[in-house]
Write an enzyme that holds these catalytic residues in place. Sequence first.
Site, mmCIF file in Angstrom:
data_model
loop_
_atom_site.group_PDB
_atom_site.id
_atom_site.type_symbol
_atom_site.label_atom_id
_atom_site.label_comp_id
_atom_site.label_asym_id
_atom_site.label_seq_id
_atom_site.Cartn_x
_atom_site.Cartn_y
_atom_site.Cartn_z
ATOM 1 N N SER A 29 0.857 -1.181 0.000
ATOM 2 C CA SER A 29 0.000 0.000 0.000
ATOM 3 C C SER A 29 0.894 1.231 0.000
ATOM 4 O O SER A 29 2.069 1.165 0.392
ATOM 5 C CB SER A 29 -0.943 0.018 1.209
ATOM 6 O OG SER A 29 -0.221 -0.055 2.426
ATOM 7 N N GLU A 44 1.087 5.671 0.588
ATOM 8 C CA GLU A 44 0.469 6.829 1.232
ATOM 9 C C GLU A 44 0.856 8.127 0.543
ATOM 10 O O GLU A 44 2.011 8.328 0.164
ATOM 11 C CB GLU A 44 0.901 6.876 2.700
ATOM 12 C CG GLU A 44 0.334 8.056 3.477
ATOM 13 C CD GLU A 44 0.695 7.983 4.946
ATOM 14 O OE1 GLU A 44 0.346 6.966 5.582
ATOM 15 O OE2 GLU A 44 1.343 8.918 5.447
ATOM 16 N N ASP A 90 -2.973 15.867 15.818
ATOM 17 C CA ASP A 90 -2.341 16.961 16.554
ATOM 18 C C ASP A 90 -3.152 18.231 16.426
ATOM 19 O O ASP A 90 -3.939 18.391 15.482
ATOM 20 C CB ASP A 90 -0.927 17.211 16.015
ATOM 21 C CG ASP A 90 -0.044 15.985 16.151
ATOM 22 O OD1 ASP A 90 -0.025 15.392 17.255
ATOM 23 O OD2 ASP A 90 0.626 15.616 15.166
ATOM 24 N N PHE A 139 12.620 15.116 10.583
ATOM 25 C CA PHE A 139 11.334 14.464 10.787
ATOM 26 C C PHE A 139 11.466 13.286 11.742
ATOM 27 O O PHE A 139 10.608 13.067 12.601
ATOM 28 C CB PHE A 139 10.766 14.014 9.443
ATOM 29 C CG PHE A 139 9.346 13.546 9.512
ATOM 30 C CD1 PHE A 139 8.358 14.352 10.052
ATOM 31 C CD2 PHE A 139 8.989 12.289 9.043
ATOM 32 C CE1 PHE A 139 7.035 13.922 10.119
ATOM 33 C CE2 PHE A 139 7.676 11.846 9.104
ATOM 34 C CZ PHE A 139 6.700 12.669 9.650
ATOM 35 N N HIS A 169 3.768 -0.913 3.903
ATOM 36 C CA HIS A 169 3.077 0.357 3.645
ATOM 37 C C HIS A 169 4.126 1.433 3.419
ATOM 38 O O HIS A 169 4.922 1.733 4.321
ATOM 39 C CB HIS A 169 2.186 0.718 4.833
ATOM 40 C CG HIS A 169 1.403 1.990 4.648
ATOM 41 N ND1 HIS A 169 0.307 2.068 3.815
ATOM 42 C CD2 HIS A 169 1.565 3.235 5.183
ATOM 43 C CE1 HIS A 169 -0.180 3.304 3.852
ATOM 44 N NE2 HIS A 169 0.563 4.025 4.670
#
Length: 278
Positions: free
Chosen positions: A5, A7, A99, A208, A258
């Site tokens: 999959s 994103e 968030d 990140f 993913h």
Amino acid sequence: MTALSFEFFPTKTDEGARKLQVQARQLADCNPEFLSVTYGAGGSTRNRTRETLVSARDATGIPVMPHLACIGHSKDQIQSILKDYKDLGISRIIALRGDRPSGIGTVEYDDFQYASQLVAFIREETGDHFHIEIAAYPEVHPQARSMESDLDNFRRKIEAGASSAITQYFFNPDGYYYFMDRIASMGINVPVVPGVMPITNYMKLARFSDACGAEMPRWLRKQLEAYGDDSASIRQFGEEVMTGLCEKLVSYGVPALHFYTLNQAGPSMAIVKNLNLA
């Protein structure tokens, strides 16, 4: 065959949306199980998330999965979103706490505090219509008090009705193996899909990773630092590293992989090709 999959995140412009359609079509050649689209803090990308979902599905014919974060949303708002997704024929969703928007100390609505509450609400409102994914953190959520409290939170989401989970990305497979052993000892046996982050830009990835609690091994940081501004070498090395990680995970028997594409098809497709999974 290990399922796949991919994103995406919603773009801010129509031109960006058109470019994303091209990337989605390329990734469709990998025959993914679904394409997912993220949801901005406090619902800041709500409309764009929906547009991106529909666009990706129409461009590829691949099922899509929206992210849905509950912080800052009322129950009525979540009800409306769920109804819209049902009407669109969407049957898979990932339920997140989310968030607060940057710089905002309070939120307009306070109906939800935890992802487990959102999972329970989705089940109450829609029954078994949605396959509900949740987030998992093999290296512990950065805001968790301890690994035990993080595992307890994971259990609450499962008990609330979650179907399966997707992890935060990681670079050390031992963290994933240990997480799977721990939840198995708790009697939890839902599928937990590893999240994979292709390496294309060292500085962005380091920032990140530090922010989200994904541990970058020292050897990996040092080698990426050594390449400096040589983006081609960073990309080639990153492809080798992530292919090796995925090979270990596939050998372990993960249910799927993913990929966090960052709206770039190439790096993820290269890894999939190396794994002979396309």
